[in-house]
Design an enzyme around this catalytic site. Structure first.
Site, PDB file in Angstrom:
ATOM      1  CG  ASP A  38      -4.575   0.520  -0.922  1.00 18.41           C
ATOM      2  OD1 ASP A  38      -5.276  -0.357  -1.445  1.00 18.41           O
ATOM      3  OD2 ASP A  38      -3.943   0.341   0.132  1.00 18.41           O
ATOM      4  CB  SER A  51      -0.780  -1.197   2.001  1.00 18.79           C
ATOM      5  OG  SER A  51      -1.448  -0.055   1.514  1.00 18.79           O
ATOM      6  CG  MET A 111     -10.260   0.880  -2.910  1.00 19.75           C
ATOM      7  SD  MET A 111      -9.776   1.093  -1.177  1.00 19.75           S
ATOM      8  CE  MET A 111      -8.006   1.292  -1.383  1.00 19.75           C
ATOM      9  CG  ASP A 130      -6.198  -4.053   1.762  1.00 21.69           C
ATOM     10  OD1 ASP A 130      -5.710  -3.666   2.839  1.00 21.69           O
ATOM     11  OD2 ASP A 130      -6.260  -3.334   0.744  1.00 21.69           O
ATOM     12  CG  HIS A 181      -1.909  -3.499  -1.767  1.00 24.63           C
ATOM     13  ND1 HIS A 181      -2.571  -4.408  -2.578  1.00 24.63           N
ATOM     14  CD2 HIS A 181      -2.868  -2.682  -1.269  1.00 24.63           C
ATOM     15  CE1 HIS A 181      -3.861  -4.157  -2.555  1.00 24.63           C
ATOM     16  NE2 HIS A 181      -4.075  -3.107  -1.776  1.00 24.63           N
ATOM     17  CG  MET A 216      -8.092   5.198  -1.744  1.00 20.23           C
ATOM     18  SD  MET A 216      -8.099   5.604   0.026  1.00 20.23           S
ATOM     19  CE  MET A 216      -7.345   4.121   0.693  1.00 20.23           C
ATOM     20  CG  MET A 267     -11.951  -4.532   0.482  1.00 28.18           C
ATOM     21  SD  MET A 267     -10.221  -4.012   0.537  1.00 28.18           S
ATOM     22  CE  MET A 267     -10.238  -2.833   1.900  1.00 28.18           C
ATOM     23  CG  HIS A 320      -7.316  -2.250  -3.785  1.00 30.77           C
ATOM     24  ND1 HIS A 320      -7.509  -2.238  -2.420  1.00 30.77           N
ATOM     25  CD2 HIS A 320      -8.549  -2.420  -4.324  1.00 30.77           C
ATOM     26  CE1 HIS A 320      -8.789  -2.378  -2.153  1.00 30.77           C
ATOM     27  NE2 HIS A 320      -9.436  -2.486  -3.299  1.00 30.77           N
TER      28      HIS A 320
END
Length: 232
Positions: free
Chosen positions: A40, A15, A73, A182, A38, A42, A144, A71
């Site tokens: 993320d 990540s 979020m 994750d 990966h 956010m 998660m 991913h």
């Protein structure tokens, strides 16, 4: 990427949330032995933290030939997720961010229509049962193992019951859906995760916080493969 006779895979996905943002191209080159990367995203609304959005994520594309696993979020993924589908190999959004499973399936269909793998993610306290009858609609289910929003948290082993339920249904129905995990993933937490049925291991701090990130990727992969071998 390795695979056992039952179809369970071993994919390591460092990540970049734990990488040095000031030199991301150099950081991803340090994990060139990983299968995936990966990413993320956010928004400081769905989760309390803010990472980066589409422009920064897209800036990685010219620097790697790895599978880029996004991913999201974020709130309102139906609005934003399709923007990611053109540039990334997989895009995962949260079940908690949509109205219900039907809306999740509709968004997954849209992402698949563009040509990307569609993933659905659930937080530690979200039950997996509503997804079990719809797994063929998703390429990835991301469980998660920490509360989303921050890196460096401690692994929550209780979520592995959800992984086991997913593995049982995927294998029983002969599906190709991948189980991803994750949060708090390192060598120690990889072993029980692989035993429970995880295919894709997202590792952030344990990889990029290591003096030799590629060595840690190898160690996590070997831990997963050893767990699979012991279970056969």
């Amino acid at each position: 990427m390795s695979e056992n006779p039952a179809g369970q895979k071993t994919i390591i996905a460092p990540s970049i949330l734990a990488a040095d943002f000031s030199r991301l191209a150099e950081e991803i080159a340090r994990v060139d032995n990983a299968e995936w990367l990966h990413i993320d995203v956010m928004d400081a609304h769905f989760v309390p933290n803010l990472s980066f959005g589409l422009p920064v994520a897209k800036s990685l594309v010219p620097h790697t030939d790895k599978h880029l696993d996004v991913h999201l979020m974020i709130e309102d993924p139906a609005r934003w997720a399709p923007d990611y589908a053109n540039d990334f190999q997989s895009v995962t959004f949260h079940l908690e961010a949509v109205q219900d499973v039907d809306e999740a399936v509709a968004l997954a269909d849209k992402l698949r229509g563009v040509g990307t793998m569609a993933g659905i993610s659930i937080k530690p306290n979200t039950p997996v049962e509503p997804l079990l009858d719809h797994l063929e609609k998703f390429d990835i289910v991301l469980v998660m193992s920490v509360e989303p929003g921050f890196g460096g948290q401690k692994f929550m082993p209780e979520v592995l019951d959800k992984v086991r339920a997913l593995r049982e249904r995927i294998d029983a129905d002969g599906l190709s859906t991948l189980i991803e995990i994750d949060g708090g993933i390192g060598i120690e937490s990889t072993t029980p995760s692989a035993e429970a049925g995880v295919d894709v291991f997202v590792a952030g701090s344990s990889v990029f916080g290591h003096e030799a990130p590629a060595t840690q990727v190898t160690a996590i992969r070997e831990a997963a493969q050893a767990a699979l071998a012991d279970g056969q």
